[in-house]
Design an enzyme around this catalytic site. Structure first.
Site, short mmCIF file in Angstrom:
data_model
loop_
_atom_site.label_atom_id
_atom_site.label_comp_id
_atom_site.label_asym_id
_atom_site.label_seq_id
_atom_site.Cartn_x
_atom_site.Cartn_y
_atom_site.Cartn_z
N HIS A 21 39.30 75.18 110.38
CA HIS A 21 40.49 74.78 111.37
C HIS A 21 40.28 73.31 111.86
CE1 HIS A 21 42.62 78.71 111.45
NE2 HIS A 21 41.70 79.24 111.03
N ASP A 46 42.03 77.39 105.41
CA ASP A 46 42.21 76.71 106.67
C ASP A 46 41.18 75.91 107.05
OD1 ASP A 46 44.56 78.37 107.07
OD2 ASP A 46 43.56 79.73 108.34
N HIS A 87 47.35 78.52 107.29
CA HIS A 87 47.50 77.35 108.36
C HIS A 87 47.64 76.18 107.66
CE1 HIS A 87 46.51 78.50 112.55
NE2 HIS A 87 46.03 79.70 111.75
N HIS A 115 38.20 85.87 110.96
CA HIS A 115 37.28 84.82 111.66
C HIS A 115 35.93 85.53 112.13
CE1 HIS A 115 39.91 81.55 113.00
NE2 HIS A 115 40.28 81.71 111.72
#
Lengths: 514, 514
Positions: free
Chosen positions: B22, B60, B128, B255
């Site tokens: 991320h 991601d 994402h 996660h």
């Protein structure tokens, strides 16, 4: 400008000069989306073929401040295919590279041992791809991080008031030829203009005189990206502000191709204005054939060779005055349409006749500027429908204007067109009016700063603009308070008073500090 | 899971597995803006130190679909510093690389003769950083264009209806060890779920059996990025859908760090779920220590070694039920505040006690989930003010919940937290309602397509979303008409009828075709 023998390259620095490639321009247009990339690809190919030592770009490599993924990927692909090869680079950068190239790696790209750079590209930023955001990064910083472009000329503003900048040249040596390359990335014209008029605000660092030679043994080049056309002198840079020790200037930003170096009387330097490689504005200046410049420097002599770009989409431009035409009458709209049809068809034919083998398959751009004084306008979209598939811009072939009161003044018309090249300035009244209307009392933020933040938010897609603005002002207020009070505590009322003083103090120089 | 001797690496493929980095998460937060980059930097350092053959990322890598310049530059800088070096790469990719790596260059990055790649990174995309826009590009495509990441697992959807995808593995050889690496970039769970239940919709290409050996000599790895937690089975991928020939699965998107490989009974494969390297949701699952996995493969055996990430910001999480606490009363807000203060202070102390030398200077993340049934809530922002400078998230330390009607159900609470990890789905009613309200008659565009376009426009900053949607539908309508009529001309009324039929035909499968 001497006669350099073509064969001897060991002492000749050979530079391909181009500017304003505007990668990503019209990327949503089905017909024109590839234009900017094809022209940039052609520029890189010319550099390959001519086996130049380096490519020098004058800013606005990207059209958007925050280019799309597609544009970034295409730009990287083109650079990677042309810049990476086994050809040895035959010049040295002898200046402090950490000063010249302000990225994490701090060296010219071909000295990185992990990349085979055969064609180094040097670029400043323009007004489209200028640094923005908290970290003051330009889209060119992405290419610099990838080691594909040597990004230079990003100024660090020092001091208060109008501020001060220092230009450190990239010092290049090839055999006996020494070149000092100064880069000045775009700064708002009003500001740079004022700096040039303030003593010591612009510092030019000169290479040290070596024992064996004079300073004059350096050939001094400046590349900048500013308004040159003087519609409003405050909004353009006067060539006479530039120092006389310069030998050659590459002027970016102006899109008209005036590539042949022109001498500036009394200043001792020549200026080339290569112009954009893609037309972003359908005005007369952009319809001239596009070129890049091969610049060969030996000692303090240079030879310019202009090279036409053949991949550029044909663009035909003309102007007509309806009341001067004999075959139309104000009361007969059909006669106007027929006349305009004839004009457009003639331009399409002209473009076909001029077509080279490479560009002949391309639909041309066609623009007719119509002075319609005494006539009614017609709908340009509807007019263009029959040209879909025949011209690249059916929706805006026609543009209507009225003669000015003074009559038809050629030079005024040209200037007003040139003006369209520039991004529109933010109307400062808007935020000021808003603040006044809402009865807001600004205690920490100067309105001018908010204007700049709004500008960056809207035009540069800088989502951090307001955050940065607020942080900056809070920080300045804090520092000022800490400094003024020198650690002593004071009452809340005093604090409010002090904060107000800080705002006033900052307002005073904010006018110049944008 | 055999006993591999530590010394023999010539036949052992050593892979560092991480996911959900991320990059750019919280880039506007003054305290936390560097967190995602520090963790990714640590992952790359571990890869250096362990001298692995490659890094494998599970999607991601970027938090934003269109990362900021700052995030792109930092990501490129980290990769450039760690991936480029003179260490020889000791495995070969023997599959068709143009199929595996669908970029312009079509080869694994370390085979490019112009780059010294010493540490190859392989990545799929997540939800994402999934591909978007006209050119279907992911932010990872930018890194791939720079030759810094080997982006794989971008699926090409074929056929109509639910569609069909084909997975071509990257075939890697190191000495006697053969690894087939299958990548499946994120696809909307509902869709992938349905594909897995449709015969032949997901095709797994297997390496050819060589004369001298069996197919089973390949160690088969799959990396995917999907929901695994089954709140709603339609929105998660069931492990039992995956083919039994797989040996090892790297599960991205979830996660929570469950890095130790777990066997799936009856399926014959193990799953590692490394979890994110930065907490993007302050839930219990994210408060567990973060790890990456060193995966050593020799023949068809593997050894997993989990490695803690020490640069990760400490995160302390607890849950309390106000009515179970004896030192507070519903009528005395001060007693609640005092109690919560005690809880938060204890968590800060706990975080300090656990601090390693590297992370001890970092402000911790602190989250207290408060079941306030029977009590009033308090303002979390105001509560947090006194913790500015003591915790990293003063504004949202407290989160309030009410026990469900069934009483306090542990597992239900956990699931509802896990749900927060996922992007919210667009409410389809909105566009449908809008279309109905405005009395619009949709003749070419299916409402579902507009929904997807709106989703991409808003959540992915895809400015071309509507354009793409319109183009796609016009194109489909044209092709269908051309096919149906086979060149014959027909009347205008027929045309309108035909266009309507096309829309209906497309609507039928659009339900699955999002």
């Amino acid at each position: 400008m001497g006669d350099l023998p073509r064969e001897d390259n060991s002492n000749t620095l050979r530079v391909l000069v181009a500017t304003d490639c505007h990668l990503g321009y019209m990327e949503k247009d089905e017909v024109r989306r590839h234009d900017s990339f094809l022209a940039f690809e052609e520029i890189c190919k010319i550099a390959d073929e001519k086996q130049v030592d380096l490519v020098l770009l004058g800013g606005d490599l990207f059209h958007e401040n925050k280019p799309s993924r597609t544009t970034l990927v295409k730009a990287i692909e083109i650079l990677r295919r042309h810049c990476l090869n086994d050809r040895p680079v035959q010049f040295q950068v002898v200046s402090d590279q950490t000063v010249n190239f302000a990225n994490l790696f701090g060296h010219v790209n071909y000295e990185d041992p992990h990349f085979n750079i055969g064609l180094p590209v040097f670029s400043i930023h323009g007004n489209h791809d200028d640094p923005a955001g908290v970290d003051n990064l330009s889209a060119i910083d992405i290419l610099s991080a990838c080691n594909l472009v040597n990004y230079f000329g990003k100024m660090i503003l020092e001091g208060s008031g109008v501020g001060q900048i220092t230009l450190y040249p990239i010092l290049m040596k090839k055999g006996s030829t020494n070149v000092a390359l100064y880069g000045l990335g775009n700064i708002r014209d009003e500001r740079l203009n004022r700096m040039f008029q303030t003593p010591h605000a612009v510092q030019w660092m000169r290479p040290e005189v070596q024992e064996s030679c004079e300073v004059s043994d350096w050939f001094n080049i400046l590349v900048l990206h500013q308004n040159r056309v003087k519609t409003n002198p405050k909004n353009a840079i006067n060539e006479h502000f530039l120092p006389r020790f310069l030998d050659f200037i590459v002027w970016g930003h102006e899109h008209e191709c005036l590539v042949d170096p022109q001498e500036v009387p009394g200043m001792g330097f020549h200026i080339t204005q290569p112009g954009s490689s893609v037309a972003t504005s359908l005005i007369d200046g952009e319809s001239k054939p596009k070129h890049v410049l091969l610049l060969e420097i030996k000692g303090n002599q240079y030879r310019p060779t202009k090279i036409p770009l053949t991949s550029v989409r044909p663009f035909e431009y003309t102007e007509i005055v309806l009341k001067e035409e004999t075959d139309i009458s104000p009361n007969d709209q059909n006669s106007i349409l027929e006349h305009l049809d004839k004009v457009v068809s003639n331009l399409i034919d002209k473009s076909r006749r001029n077509a080279t083998s490479r560009s002949e398959l391309k639909l041309p751009l066609v623009r007719v500027k119509v002075d319609y004084s005494g006539f009614m306008t017609i709908n340009p979209q509807r007019f263009g429908q029959k040209y879909v598939g025949k011209v690249a811009n059916p929706q805006d072939i026609l543009i209507f204007s009225k003669a000015s009161k003074k009559g038809r003044n050629e030079s005024a018309a040209v200037i007003s067109d040139a003006e369209r090249l520039r991004p529109e300035e933010l109307n400062q009244q808007n935020i000021e009016a808003l603040v006044a209307e809402s009865n807001l009392k600004m205690e920490i933020l100067p309105v001018n700063d908010l204007d700049v933040a709004l500008h960056n938010f809207v035009n540069k897609d800088d989502k951090m603009a307001f955050y940065t603005c607020v942080q900056h002002n809070i920080q300045e207020t804090r520092s000022k308070l800490a400094k003024d009070t020198d650690g002593a505590k004071f009452e809340e009322d005093d604090l409010i008073l002090k904060v107000g003083e800080c705002l006033e103090a900052r307002k005073l120089y904010k006018f110049y500090n944008l």
